[in-house]
Motif scaffolding. Structure first.
Motif, PDB file in Angstrom:
ATOM      1  N   THR A   1      -5.782  -0.966  -1.572  1.00 21.97           N
ATOM      2  CA  THR A   1      -6.139   0.455  -1.640  1.00 21.97           C
ATOM      3  C   THR A   1      -6.245   1.110  -0.262  1.00 21.97           C
ATOM      4  O   THR A   1      -6.600   2.282  -0.170  1.00 21.97           O
ATOM      5  CB  THR A   1      -7.486   0.630  -2.373  1.00 21.97           C
ATOM      6  N   ASN A   2      -5.971   0.357   0.782  1.00 17.98           N
ATOM      7  CA  ASN A   2      -5.948   0.990   2.106  1.00 17.98           C
ATOM      8  C   ASN A   2      -5.016   0.216   3.031  1.00 17.98           C
ATOM      9  O   ASN A   2      -4.706  -0.957   2.786  1.00 17.98           O
ATOM     10  CB  ASN A   2      -7.362   1.088   2.707  1.00 17.98           C
ATOM     11  N   SER A   3      -4.581   0.902   4.101  1.00 16.59           N
ATOM     12  CA  SER A   3      -3.587   0.289   4.993  1.00 16.59           C
ATOM     13  C   SER A   3      -4.187  -0.899   5.754  1.00 16.59           C
ATOM     14  O   SER A   3      -3.497  -1.871   6.045  1.00 16.59           O
ATOM     15  CB  SER A   3      -3.013   1.335   5.953  1.00 16.59           C
TER      16      SER A   3
ATOM     17  N   GLN B   1       3.029   2.961  -5.753  1.00 12.39           N
ATOM     18  CA  GLN B   1       2.643   1.561  -5.512  1.00 12.39           C
ATOM     19  C   GLN B   1       2.824   0.733  -6.785  1.00 12.39           C
ATOM     20  O   GLN B   1       3.382  -0.365  -6.747  1.00 12.39           O
ATOM     21  CB  GLN B   1       1.185   1.533  -5.052  1.00 12.39           C
TER      22      GLN B   1
ATOM     23  N   TYR C   1       0.844  -1.197   0.000  1.00  5.95           N
ATOM     24  CA  TYR C   1       0.000   0.000   0.000  1.00  5.95           C
ATOM     25  C   TYR C   1       0.877   1.244   0.000  1.00  5.95           C
ATOM     26  O   TYR C   1       1.864   1.318   0.737  1.00  5.95           O
ATOM     27  CB  TYR C   1      -0.913   0.032   1.241  1.00  5.95           C
TER      28      TYR C   1
END
Ligand SMILES: NC(=O)c1ccc[n+]([C@@H]2O[C@H](COP(=O)([O-])OP(=O)(O)OC[C@H]3O[C@@H](n4cnc5c(N)ncnc54)[C@H](O)[C@@H]3O)[C@@H](O)[C@H]2O)c1
Length: 326
Positions: free
Chosen positions: A191-193, A171, A164
């Motif tokens: 798309t997110n941590s 990325q 990420y």
């Protein structure tokens, strides 16, 4: 006055050409941390000057007797440099002969800084992660994201990496490079941590270090049995998430205390141990398959000075560098 005394100058390109392998770097760090745990190294706290807010120039000296390694790294970090086409990290490392004090090598420290940090995290993971760790989460797909992937894949049977970055193009570039370098590992962009943390046995956070962080990682995201390396200090991790760690460690207790006095680590717990104590067997490493463990290594001169003499020796063997008069 003329002198027949010389030192070897190694440019950034020379050091990159040596390309010291990660198993050797991890092994050198293990020796250095064992000796630190036995109280035999000399490692004064970092000194620094600050010409701009959020920028630093640090002096990092160390002496490791068993490795005949004595020297200093003089390293700067300027966050706005990339916008000017300049490197964020730059600096020089000087090695001194332990018998005479004479400098015998001066080398660029960019490569060493990138690799020794990944190797220190891997060494922490050797003692604190589950040996069967198969999934790796990389948050921050920059220089450290890359060296950490390589270092963790050196010691663990990594099958899948969840990557990420706040910048989609960073990325994508990371994924393309890493897929080529490690064809047997599956690289997945997320798309997110949260997706990277919750699915990984080993988690590395390597975004920017912020003195007043706005962390995103919540309690319970790091799974029971997982290990995390917070290369960007507490910038990514909420206080509740850190409080949940069963064995929270750092690389030097005094260094962490010093950072607290200048305003860092407001919600960071007291460490259970430093890495030297664990490697020297004075404090237990992982004791069960369900413990949550973490290393928040701050980066020590010990890491750099442990590795530099071997780079010097290999460079000599390869005929690299320029001899300059003292
Ligand atoms: N602890 C140590 O010993 C040590 C040593 C060297 C570097 N560092 C630190 O490691 C960090 C990474 O260094 P680097 O050289 O890889 O930097 P870098 O600039 O090469 O990479 C950082 C990456 O993080 C991404 N990023 C920024 N904000 C983010 C966010 N909120 N979420 C996800 N990604 C984000 C950036 O887009 C970039 O791709 C820095 O904070 C640096 O100071 C620590």
């Amino acid at each position: 006055m003329t002198s027949n005394l010389h030192f070897l100058y190694l440019s950034r390109q020379d050091v990159e050409k040596v390309a010291l392998d990660l198993p050797t770097i991890i092994d050198l760090l293990e020796k250095a941390f064992r000796e630190k745990g036995e109280g035999k190294v000399e490692l004064p706290p970092k000194l620094g000057i600050h010409t701009l807010p959020n920028a630093f120039i640090h002096a990092m000296p160390a002496y490791i007797p068993s490795l005949y390694a004595a020297g200093v790294k003089w390293v700067s970090g300027y966050p706005d440099n990339p916008k000017k086409g300049l490197p964020y990290i730059s600096g020089l490392l000087i090695l001194n002969d332990e018998e005479t004090g004479l400098p015998y090598a001066v080398m660029d420290c960019t490569w060493i800084t990138a690799y020794r940090t990944g190797a220190a995290s891997a060494l922490s993971a050797k003692y604190l992660a589950r040996p069967d760790s198969k999934t790796l989460g990389i948050l921050g797909c920059g220089v450290q994201g890359r060296t950490h992937t390589e270092a963790m894949a050196t010691l663990f049977p990594i099958e899948r990496v969840y990557a990420y970055d706040i910048l989609p193009q960073a990325q994508e570039k990371f994924l393309a490079e890493m897929r080529q370098k490690f064809p047997t590992i599956e690289f997945i962009g997320v798309t997110n941590s949260q997706a990277a943390v919750t699915q990984s046995d080993i988690v590395v956070t390597a975004g920017p270090i912020l003195k007043n962080p706005t962390p995103t990682i919540e309690k319970d995201w790091l799974q029971p049995g997982a290990f995390a390396s917070a290369v960007d200090y507490d910038s990514y991790w909420k206080g509740e998430a850190l409080a949940q760690i069963d064995k929270f460690t750092t690389d030097d207790l005094a260094q962490m205390e010093y950072y607290r006095t200048i305003g860092y680590f407001k919600e960071t717990p007291q460490p259970y141990a430093d890495l030297g104590e664990i490697v020297a067997g004075k404090k237990a490493a992982r004791q069960s398959a369900t413990e949550r463990t973490m290393a928040m290594n701050l980066g020590l001169a010990l890491d750099d000075i442990a590795v530099a003499p071997t780079i010097f020796q290999r460079a000599k063997e390869m005929g690299l560098g320029v001899e300059l008069p003292l």
